[in-house]
Structures are given as C-alpha cells and as structure tokens.
Scaffold this motif. Structure first.
Motif, PDB file in Angstrom:
ATOM      1  N   GLY A  14      46.673  -2.600 -41.060  1.00  0.00           N
ATOM      2  CA  GLY A  14      47.387  -1.304 -41.366  1.00  0.00           C
ATOM      3  C   GLY A  14      48.177  -0.893 -40.407  1.00  0.00           C
ATOM      4  O   GLY A  14      49.335  -0.530 -40.577  1.00  0.00           O
ATOM      5  N   PHE A  43      51.466  -3.046 -40.567  1.00  0.00           N
ATOM      6  CA  PHE A  43      52.234  -2.362 -41.701  1.00  0.00           C
ATOM      7  C   PHE A  43      52.892  -0.931 -40.846  1.00  0.00           C
ATOM      8  O   PHE A  43      54.267  -1.070 -41.503  1.00  0.00           O
ATOM      9  CB  PHE A  43      51.465  -1.939 -42.737  1.00  0.00           C
ATOM     10  CG  PHE A  43      51.189  -3.433 -43.598  1.00  0.00           C
ATOM     11  CD1 PHE A  43      51.502  -4.492 -43.486  1.00  0.00           C
ATOM     12  CD2 PHE A  43      49.896  -3.384 -44.576  1.00  0.00           C
ATOM     13  CE1 PHE A  43      51.179  -5.682 -44.041  1.00  0.00           C
ATOM     14  CE2 PHE A  43      49.604  -4.200 -45.189  1.00  0.00           C
ATOM     15  CZ  PHE A  43      50.256  -5.575 -45.044  1.00  0.00           C
ATOM     16  N   GLU A  44      52.216  -0.357 -40.530  1.00  0.00           N
ATOM     17  CA  GLU A  44      52.527   1.166 -39.880  1.00  0.00           C
ATOM     18  C   GLU A  44      54.172   0.817 -38.991  1.00  0.00           C
ATOM     19  O   GLU A  44      54.860   1.286 -39.008  1.00  0.00           O
ATOM     20  CB  GLU A  44      51.644   1.676 -39.104  1.00  0.00           C
ATOM     21  CG  GLU A  44      50.502   2.402 -40.016  1.00  0.00           C
ATOM     22  CD  GLU A  44      49.723   3.265 -39.184  1.00  0.00           C
ATOM     23  OE1 GLU A  44      49.496   4.494 -39.251  1.00  0.00           O
ATOM     24  OE2 GLU A  44      48.997   2.661 -38.304  1.00  0.00           O
ATOM     25  N   ASP A  86      44.258   3.870 -45.927  1.00  0.00           N
ATOM     26  CA  ASP A  86      43.309   3.290 -45.272  1.00  0.00           C
ATOM     27  C   ASP A  86      42.140   3.218 -46.385  1.00  0.00           C
ATOM     28  O   ASP A  86      41.412   4.365 -46.528  1.00  0.00           O
ATOM     29  CB  ASP A  86      42.937   4.045 -44.153  1.00  0.00           C
ATOM     30  CG  ASP A  86      41.613   3.067 -43.550  1.00  0.00           C
ATOM     31  OD1 ASP A  86      41.119   2.272 -43.958  1.00  0.00           O
ATOM     32  OD2 ASP A  86      41.406   3.588 -42.317  1.00  0.00           O
ATOM     33  N   VAL A  89      50.815   4.092 -44.953  1.00  0.00           N
ATOM     34  CA  VAL A  89      49.739   3.152 -45.307  1.00  0.00           C
ATOM     35  C   VAL A  89      48.603   4.150 -45.499  1.00  0.00           C
ATOM     36  O   VAL A  89      48.291   4.921 -44.511  1.00  0.00           O
ATOM     37  CB  VAL A  89      49.154   2.201 -43.908  1.00  0.00           C
ATOM     38  CG1 VAL A  89      48.083   1.439 -44.056  1.00  0.00           C
ATOM     39  CG2 VAL A  89      50.369   1.123 -43.429  1.00  0.00           C
ATOM     40  N   THR A 147      48.396   0.269 -49.471  1.00  0.00           N
ATOM     41  CA  THR A 147      47.048   0.348 -49.392  1.00  0.00           C
ATOM     42  C   THR A 147      46.141  -1.003 -48.806  1.00  0.00           C
ATOM     43  O   THR A 147      46.220  -1.778 -49.356  1.00  0.00           O
ATOM     44  CB  THR A 147      46.326   0.858 -50.680  1.00  0.00           C
ATOM     45  OG1 THR A 147      47.061   2.083 -50.803  1.00  0.00           O
ATOM     46  CG2 THR A 147      44.890   1.183 -50.547  1.00  0.00           C
ATOM     47  N   VAL A 148      45.615  -0.520 -47.554  1.00  0.00           N
ATOM     48  CA  VAL A 148      44.912  -1.768 -47.045  1.00  0.00           C
ATOM     49  C   VAL A 148      43.248  -1.656 -47.555  1.00  0.00           C
ATOM     50  O   VAL A 148      42.717  -0.426 -47.196  1.00  0.00           O
ATOM     51  CB  VAL A 148      44.945  -1.759 -45.498  1.00  0.00           C
ATOM     52  CG1 VAL A 148      44.303  -2.892 -44.736  1.00  0.00           C
ATOM     53  CG2 VAL A 148      46.651  -1.980 -45.288  1.00  0.00           C
TER      54      VAL A 148
END
Length: 321
Positions: A65, A68-69, A77, A75, A48-49
């Motif tokens: 994010g 990370f993806e 948001d 992820v 979680t960003v």
C-alpha cells in the motif's frame, strides 16, 4: 505516529466495479517517491490492498500500500482478512486489487495440487500460468520463503547434533524418547505437514511424543527445551530472538512458500505501472528481512504498518513528506 496521519475511525464503503460493496479504510501516509514511484505513474488510480491477518501478511500488505501511495495512488486498506481464502477471493473477484500471496499456498490450497514443485522459480511459473485462468496475475516472486521447518534450542542442538530432517528421523529410531515434537493442530493434520513429513523422512514417532499447541507456545516451549523440536515458520522473527536452530529440509519435502504480488488482472491492464512499482520492493524481500520485520512486531510490540513504513524509508524506496 511518525509518518502516518492515521486511519479514519469508521470503515468506509467502497464500491468495487461490478463486485458489490467492500469495507476498508484509506491509507494516509505522508510519503513521496524515492527509488520507486517517480513521476507518480499511479496518479488517479484507486487501489485496494488486502492481506491475511498474521504479522508477516499485515507488514507485506502495508508495504504494498505504501508503495502504491508513493506512486500517486489513493489506497484503501483491507489488510487483516481472516483466513487464506478470504484475501485471495477478494482479489480474484475484484473486491480488492492486490496482495502478497505465497506460491505454495496457491499451488496446493487454491489450485488443488498434492505435490509441490521443487524448484522455487518453477513453482511460481506453474502458479502464474494456471492462475491466469482465474483472472489473477502473479508478478515476480521474492526469495522470502515462509515455509515450515523444525527447530530446536542451542542446548539440544549441541546435545543431539542434528542439522537436517534426515538426522532427526535417524535420532527418532535410535533414541525414540529424544524426539519430542510440538506442532500446531493444523500442521498435525495437513498433507504437507506432519503426516507427509513423517512419510517422506521415514519417521514413526509415537503419539505420546507429539504435543499439539498454539503457535506462540511452540516457540517458547522449544526455546525452553520442553519440546526437543518445534514446528516453526522460517520467516518468524522469534527464531532469531529466541536463538533457535532450524533443521535443513534436506529431502525438500515442504513446499516453497515464496511471497509474490498477486494482482487482479483487469487492474494490472489498466495500471501496468504497478509492476514497475512493486518489482524492486519484492526483490529486496528475503527471509532475513522478514525475520527482522516480524520480530519488531511479535517481539518488540511495534505496529505492523509503522514497521513497514520505516523499512520502506530506510531502504530508500519512499521518502517521508
């Protein structure tokens, strides 16, 4: 919207281990590894960003994010949290895993220090060391320094010839009416804002020369010359688009506000590849990049997430699927 399949309309409830429920929506960009994320080292991770709610933070949160993806993570948001405290607390408590934060904000606002550390790297080191006790790990910082400054339009810059804050203070003494200052309400009352600035530079501006107004109005009024000097943020895209001249903080009064990834320590221990994924991206961030990206949102009206995605692709960090 190109490269992005969009967010679900309804917020999902996501369980954060031991931390209750938090709301958020999944990022669903069709991206693959470029120069980062090769081998998908975050595959299987659910991250979680978070971010604050202003333009630069929305862009930085999206950049994180998307990185990370590309590295294989799912992820959530949670960007756009109101105020500074909310996004930090989300990471500290484990309701979120990571976000870009500013070293000066952490040192002064969160950790309660009154005097900034002058050297940017030493400031980051001090924050990193002290915040470890709060369950937070700070990855290496960018040179992006979103600090305060005073700026003026080119006509006034030519007229008065000031280039530094010390010269502004000198002008205020020799020609008191020349220094008409426009500032935000918060800046007018912060120790690292107007009161401290006046003390550090020996300014004694009369109250009639200081006007408090909203951030956006400061830029337009400064560009028009109705404020000789306006309080600005050094990474704001409107500085470039409005052709403003920024005064040098020659006494280094304003703290360093370098953006750096702030990670929930338990998350980083579980997924240490986060550092390898983010470090090259963070290293590319600087004030010029930030001004350009921020201007695309604040001046050209583009979507912050799309601006972040376009930049990540353009830099070769990720590829669109």
């Amino acid at each position: 919207m190109r490269g992005r399949t969009g967010l679900v309309a309804l917020s999902l409830l996501v369980a954060a281990s031991g931390c209750g429920l938090t709301s958020g929506s999944p990022m669903s960009d069709d991206v693959q590894p470029g120069s980062i994320g090769r081998g998908e080292p975050l595959k299987g991770a659910h991250l979680t960003v978070t971010s604050k709610s202003f333009t630069e933070q929305l862009i930085l949160g999206s950049i994180m994010g998307i990185a990370f993806e590309a590295a294989g993570a799912e992820v959530i948001d949670r960007t756009g949290i109101q105020g500074s405290i909310g996004s930090r607390e989300a990471v500290r408590k484990g309701d979120a895993d990571a976000g870009y934060e500013y070293t000066g904000t952490a040192w002064i606002t969160y950790l309660g220090h009154s005097k900034p550390v002058v050297d940017p790297r030493e400031q980051w080191e001090a924050v990193r060391k002290e915040d470890a006790a709060n369950g937070l790990t700070w990855l290496p910082p960018s040179s992006l320094d979103n600090t305060y400054a005073l700026a003026m339009n080119h006509q006034n810059a030519k007229k008065y010839g000031t280039k530094t804050m010390s010269e502004v203070a000198k002008l205020g003494k020799s020609d008191p009416g020349a220094v008409r200052l426009c500032v935000e309400v918060e800046f007018a009352n912060r120790a690292d804002g107007l009161p401290g600035m006046q003390k550090a530079y020996g300014m004694d501006l009369p109250a009639r020369n200081i006007t408090q107004m909203d951030t956006g109005i400061i830029y337009t009024q400064t560009a028009r010359g109705r404020c000789t000097y306006g309080e600005v943020f050094t990474t704001d895209g409107r500085i470039k688009s409005m052709n403003l001249v920024v005064m040098d903080d020659d006494r280094k009064f304003f703290p360093n506000y370098n953006a750096a990834p702030m990670i929930h320590t338990k998350t980083l221990k579980e997924w240490p590849a986060i550092a390898d994924v983010l470090n090259p991206v963070t290293a590319r961030l600087n004030n010029t990049v930030a001004q350009d990206l921020n201007a695309k949102v604040d001046v050209e009206g583009e979507d912050p997430h799309q601006v972040a995605l376009d930049w990540m692709v353009r830099e070769g960090f990720v590829r669109e699927g």
